[in-house]
Each structure stands twice: as C-alpha cells, then as structure tokens.
Write an enzyme that holds these catalytic residues in place. Structure first.
Site, mmCIF file in Angstrom:
data_model
loop_
_atom_site.group_PDB
_atom_site.id
_atom_site.type_symbol
_atom_site.label_atom_id
_atom_site.label_comp_id
_atom_site.label_asym_id
_atom_site.label_seq_id
_atom_site.Cartn_x
_atom_site.Cartn_y
_atom_site.Cartn_z
ATOM 1 N N GLU A 122 42.664 19.964 28.241
ATOM 2 C CA GLU A 122 44.045 20.445 28.437
ATOM 3 C C GLU A 122 45.082 19.436 27.960
ATOM 4 O O GLU A 122 46.199 19.818 27.595
ATOM 5 C CB GLU A 122 44.296 20.808 29.913
ATOM 6 C CG GLU A 122 44.426 19.661 30.882
ATOM 7 C CD GLU A 122 43.108 19.162 31.442
ATOM 8 O OE1 GLU A 122 43.134 18.457 32.469
ATOM 9 O OE2 GLU A 122 42.049 19.474 30.844
ATOM 10 N N HIS A 143 33.473 20.843 35.370
ATOM 11 C CA HIS A 143 33.628 21.769 36.499
ATOM 12 C C HIS A 143 32.413 22.678 36.693
ATOM 13 O O HIS A 143 31.879 22.758 37.810
ATOM 14 C CB HIS A 143 34.926 22.561 36.353
ATOM 15 C CG HIS A 143 36.156 21.715 36.453
ATOM 16 N ND1 HIS A 143 36.791 21.208 35.352
ATOM 17 C CD2 HIS A 143 36.855 21.273 37.535
ATOM 18 C CE1 HIS A 143 37.833 20.495 35.739
ATOM 19 N NE2 HIS A 143 37.898 20.510 37.053
ATOM 20 N N ASP A 152 42.528 22.405 37.837
ATOM 21 C CA ASP A 152 43.423 21.283 37.552
ATOM 22 C C ASP A 152 44.290 21.499 36.315
ATOM 23 O O ASP A 152 44.797 20.553 35.731
ATOM 24 C CB ASP A 152 42.625 19.984 37.406
ATOM 25 C CG ASP A 152 41.588 20.051 36.288
ATOM 26 O OD1 ASP A 152 41.405 21.139 35.710
ATOM 27 O OD2 ASP A 152 40.956 19.017 36.008
ATOM 28 N N GLU A 242 40.278 24.200 44.015
ATOM 29 C CA GLU A 242 39.342 23.197 43.518
ATOM 30 C C GLU A 242 38.922 22.256 44.644
ATOM 31 O O GLU A 242 37.740 21.909 44.781
ATOM 32 C CB GLU A 242 39.988 22.415 42.378
ATOM 33 C CG GLU A 242 39.048 21.493 41.649
ATOM 34 C CD GLU A 242 39.686 20.852 40.417
ATOM 35 O OE1 GLU A 242 39.035 19.999 39.807
ATOM 36 O OE2 GLU A 242 40.825 21.207 40.082
#
Length: 255
Positions: A122, A143, A152, A242
């Site tokens: 990202e 993840h 996130d 998360e």
C-alpha cells in the site's frame, strides 16, 4: 553549503539522499540489503514522514527498496504482543498515521517497485506516480499467512487501485500478480527493466520538482481527496477488526 538533515541518519531501516533538484530518495533497507520489516520500521517510517513534510528543501520524493526487492519479508514477532490492547493501540495509531502522512505530504511521491512488493504494498499504491520493474510482484503475504485480516489500509488502497473483485481475490488468497498484470489492472503506469526503473523514477520526480511548490501541494490535495476520505473513514474500523483477529489467534493458542 547544504546541511544534511538529522533525519537522514536517524532511522535504522531508512536510507536518504537528495539531489540538487530537491528530489529526496527514501530507500527501505536492512543492513544495506533488502529490508525485513519490523516493529521499529513501522514506528520510524511514520515519524520520518512528518520530518520529510517539514523539510522545505524537499521538492519531490522517490520511494523504493534496496537491491532487487521493494519489501517481501516481515519479522512478525518484532511487532510485540499485538493481542494486547495497549500494544495494538500503538500499532493502530502508527498504521493510520503512516497512510495519512503519505497522502498529506506537501510534495509528490514517485513509487518505484524495484522488485517484489508483497509486504506493505500500500505504500507504493499511495504514491502519486507508481512505476515498476519487470521483476516486481504484488500481493499480501503476511495477513493470510498469519491469519489476520488485512485492515491496515490494504483493503482500502487495493480496492481503489484495482477494483473490489481483484482486491478481494488478492487479499483472500495471498496470491501475487506480476508487473505486467499490475500494468494491465492500472495499478502501475510503467514497467521497465530492473536496471532502468530507479533512474526513470528519479527522472519523473525531477520533472515534478521543477513545478511551483504551491501547485504541488494543492494538486496533491486535489488528486487524493477520495483516498483521503476512505482512509480516514475505513482504516480505523479495519484495524479494529485486525486487532480482534490477532486476539482470537492468541486465545486459540492458549485454549
């Protein structure tokens, strides 16, 4: 005589250099080689972005990795006991700030994927211009591997860059796409040979750095309005989920 800013030598996993055009190159590394992302990197990158924003000698930035890798390794244990609320709250605050600060930088960012970007991709997708080496791959390794939801910012940024169906496929499966696919999806705007991609990123950054500072900062705000809204709105909830999955994993281990 130009003074080297203190932050250039302050952060263990961040290397900096700046040319006469005001183009700042920020390179992730571990001991001079490809980076293994740690809890310290998570904290330091957030803080470094604030210092970069305040340094008026910076006119544009190139964000890249070291050697043949952007980022594909993570030391999960270094993040601490993330199933504990006080630890996760630190991670959550840093995680939200780093995305906001990337978008709030008053200078344009050219993201250069110099190789695999399967950890914190990202960061590249939030760049104002994003180019890739032919050797680059994209996805989300940590993840799915850890069994923790991608809250996130990956869920927001990939959906904005590639569309919901493609984002869901990547984030559910942990699969990767190559640079040619990223170009076809519109995730990157150029794909170049490995030995030319950084030079091209610097060239683009210099073109942008030549423009007036007021134009750069206002154009940056204009073109990131929707991303900024989505990050402000959706990342806190995503990171809460998360944190819950991290706590659930810890509970299962204790049961």
């Amino acid at each position: 005589m130009t003074t080297v800013p203190d932050y250039f030598t302050k952060y263990v996993n961040l290397a900096f250099e700046r040319d006469d055009a005001g183009v700042l190159i920020l390179r992730f590394h571990t001991d001079g080689g490809p980076i293994t992302f740690t809890g310290q990197t998570h904290e330091d990158f957030t803080n470094a972005l604030e210092e970069i924003a305040l340094d008026r000698d910076n006119k544009a930035m190139v964000l890249t990795g070291t050697g043949d890798t952007f980022m594909d390794q993570i030391d999960g244990g270094s993040l601490g006991e993330i199933f504990k609320p006080i630890v996760w709250e630190k991670i959550r605050v840093e995680g939200a700030k780093v995305l906001q600060r990337l978008l709030d930088l008053p200078i344009p960012v050219v993201g250069v994927a110099n190789g695999p970007a399967t950890v914190h991709s990202e960061y590249l997708l939030l760049s104002d211009i994003h180019i890739a080496s032919e050797t680059a791959t994209y996805g989300d390794f940590p993840h799915p591997a850890f069994g923790i939801t991608a809250g996130d910012g990956l869920h927001v940024v990939w959906e904005e860059a590639a569309g919901p169906a493609r984002a869901k496929r990547l984030l559910w499966t942990g699969e990767t796409i190559d640079a040619a696919t990223a170009l076809r999806w519109g995730v990157v705007t150029e794909v170049l040979p490995q030995d030319r991609v950084l030079a091209r990123g610097i060239e683009l950054a210099r073109q942008l750095a030549a423009k007036s500072s007021i134009y750069l900062t206002l154009q940056k705000q204009t073109l990131n309005l929707e991303l900024r809204r989505r990050i402000t709105q959706d990342v806190p909830f995503g990171m809460a989920l998360e944190g819950l999955t991290a706590a659930a994993l810890a509970y299962q281990e204790q049961a």
